[in-house]
Design a protein around this motif. Structure first.
Motif, short mmCIF file in Angstrom:
data_model
loop_
_atom_site.label_atom_id
_atom_site.label_comp_id
_atom_site.label_asym_id
_atom_site.label_seq_id
_atom_site.Cartn_x
_atom_site.Cartn_y
_atom_site.Cartn_z
N PHE A 245 0.83 -1.20 0.00
CA PHE A 245 0.00 0.00 0.00
C PHE A 245 0.87 1.25 0.00
N PHE A 246 0.32 2.30 -0.57
CA PHE A 246 0.98 3.61 -0.53
C PHE A 246 0.08 4.58 0.23
N LEU A 247 0.53 5.02 1.38
CA LEU A 247 -0.06 6.08 2.19
C LEU A 247 -1.58 6.04 2.30
N VAL A 248 -2.05 5.03 2.99
CA VAL A 248 -3.48 4.86 3.21
C VAL A 248 -3.96 5.90 4.23
N TYR A 249 -5.12 6.49 3.95
CA TYR A 249 -5.72 7.45 4.88
C TYR A 249 -7.21 7.20 4.96
N GLY A 250 -7.82 7.73 6.02
CA GLY A 250 -9.27 7.62 6.14
C GLY A 250 -9.73 7.78 7.57
N PRO A 251 -11.03 7.59 7.79
CA PRO A 251 -11.61 7.77 9.12
C PRO A 251 -10.91 6.91 10.17
N GLY A 252 -10.74 7.50 11.35
CA GLY A 252 -10.13 6.78 12.46
C GLY A 252 -8.61 6.83 12.50
N LYS B 143 7.97 22.59 3.54
CA LYS B 143 7.67 23.43 2.36
C LYS B 143 6.57 22.81 1.51
N GLY B 144 6.40 21.51 1.65
CA GLY B 144 5.31 20.82 0.93
C GLY B 144 5.66 20.42 -0.48
N ASN B 145 6.95 20.36 -0.80
CA ASN B 145 7.37 20.00 -2.16
C ASN B 145 7.40 18.49 -2.41
N GLN B 146 7.20 17.69 -1.37
CA GLN B 146 7.25 16.25 -1.53
C GLN B 146 6.05 15.76 -2.36
N LEU B 147 6.31 14.79 -3.20
CA LEU B 147 5.25 14.13 -3.95
C LEU B 147 4.88 12.84 -3.22
N ARG B 148 3.58 12.64 -3.01
CA ARG B 148 3.11 11.44 -2.33
C ARG B 148 1.91 10.87 -3.06
N ASP B 149 1.70 9.57 -2.85
CA ASP B 149 0.61 8.84 -3.48
C ASP B 149 -0.32 8.34 -2.38
N PHE B 150 -1.42 9.05 -2.17
CA PHE B 150 -2.36 8.72 -1.10
C PHE B 150 -3.45 7.79 -1.61
N LEU B 151 -3.90 6.90 -0.72
CA LEU B 151 -4.90 5.89 -1.05
C LEU B 151 -5.96 5.88 0.04
N PHE B 152 -7.22 6.09 -0.33
CA PHE B 152 -8.31 6.07 0.65
C PHE B 152 -8.53 4.65 1.14
N ASP C 77 -10.52 2.09 -0.81
CA ASP C 77 -9.83 1.58 -1.99
C ASP C 77 -8.81 0.51 -1.60
N ALA C 78 -8.19 0.66 -0.43
CA ALA C 78 -7.26 -0.36 0.07
C ALA C 78 -8.01 -1.67 0.33
N VAL C 79 -9.16 -1.58 0.97
CA VAL C 79 -9.97 -2.77 1.24
C VAL C 79 -10.43 -3.42 -0.07
N SER C 80 -10.83 -2.61 -1.02
CA SER C 80 -11.24 -3.13 -2.34
C SER C 80 -10.08 -3.88 -3.00
N GLY C 81 -8.88 -3.35 -2.87
CA GLY C 81 -7.69 -4.02 -3.43
C GLY C 81 -7.46 -5.38 -2.80
N ILE C 82 -7.64 -5.47 -1.49
CA ILE C 82 -7.49 -6.76 -0.80
C ILE C 82 -8.53 -7.75 -1.32
#
Length: 185
Positions: free
Chosen positions: A76-83, A107-116, A119-124
């Motif tokens: 997974f890449f940077l999963v986020y969500g409730p809780g 500064k906020g220049n980092q590039l990141r790939d967030f996953l709700f 969508d992580a559960v759907s992938g599983i």
């Protein structure tokens, strides 16, 4: 050892699938986008967590080759969500905006790939029902790298509160500027 013990226990059972939840840190310090078929040398891994995850992955893939063990490794890449705890970026920003705080950021220049999380559960679930994924590493990500500053600004504008102060926090020495994935598999 935990992963090895579980896999060895299930090796003689008739299981549908063994899913190992890996991590993007298994790629170590290599340039993004992270690609599933890229072999990561153990010496490139800088954390014990990443090393343990990579060793688990390697063990399971070898077990699949030798014994046809039905396993899939999901990274997974940077999963986020409730809780999610407020020590993670998105909940940190939301909380500070809701409180109308001024709050420090990089500064906020980092590039990141967030996953709700949904969508992580759907992938599983998709991996559970797909025999073709056996013996493979799969990146589960949005495939849409975004600048941290854009995410913080969007949250602040949506909530219409909060004052992000960019450039107040320095990047960790081991923090990659770009961390995003290729999800072609």
């Amino acid at each position: 050892n935990g992963c090895k013990n579980l896999a060895n226990y299930f090796k003689s059972k008739k299981i549908k699938k063994f899913i190992q939840i890996g991590s993007s840190v298994e790629y170590g310090k290599i340039e993004s986008p992270q690609i599933e078929n890229r072999i990561t040398p153990v010496k490139k891994i800088k954390s014990l967590y990443g090393l343990a995850k990579l060793k688990s992955t390697n063990y399971l893939l070898n077990l699949n080759k030798k014994n046809f063990f039905p396993c899939t490794i999901i990274r997974f890449f940077l999963v986020y969500g409730p809780g999610q705890l407020e020590n993670r970026l998105i909940p940190y920003v939301i909380s500070n905006c809701l409180k109308n705080n001024s709050f420090p950021n990089s500064k906020g220049n980092q590039l990141r790939d967030f996953l709700f999380i949904d969508d992580a559960v759907s992938g599983i679930m998709q991996c559970l029902n797909n025999k073709k994924s056996n013996g493979h590493i799969l990146n589960i990500c949005s495939g849409n790298p975004t600048k941290i500053k854009s995410i913080i600004t969007k949250i602040s504008k949506t909530i219409k509160k909060g004052k992000p102060i960019f450039g107040q926090i320095k990047l960790r020495p081991d923090e990659p500027l770009n961390l995003f994935s290729n999800y072609s598999k």
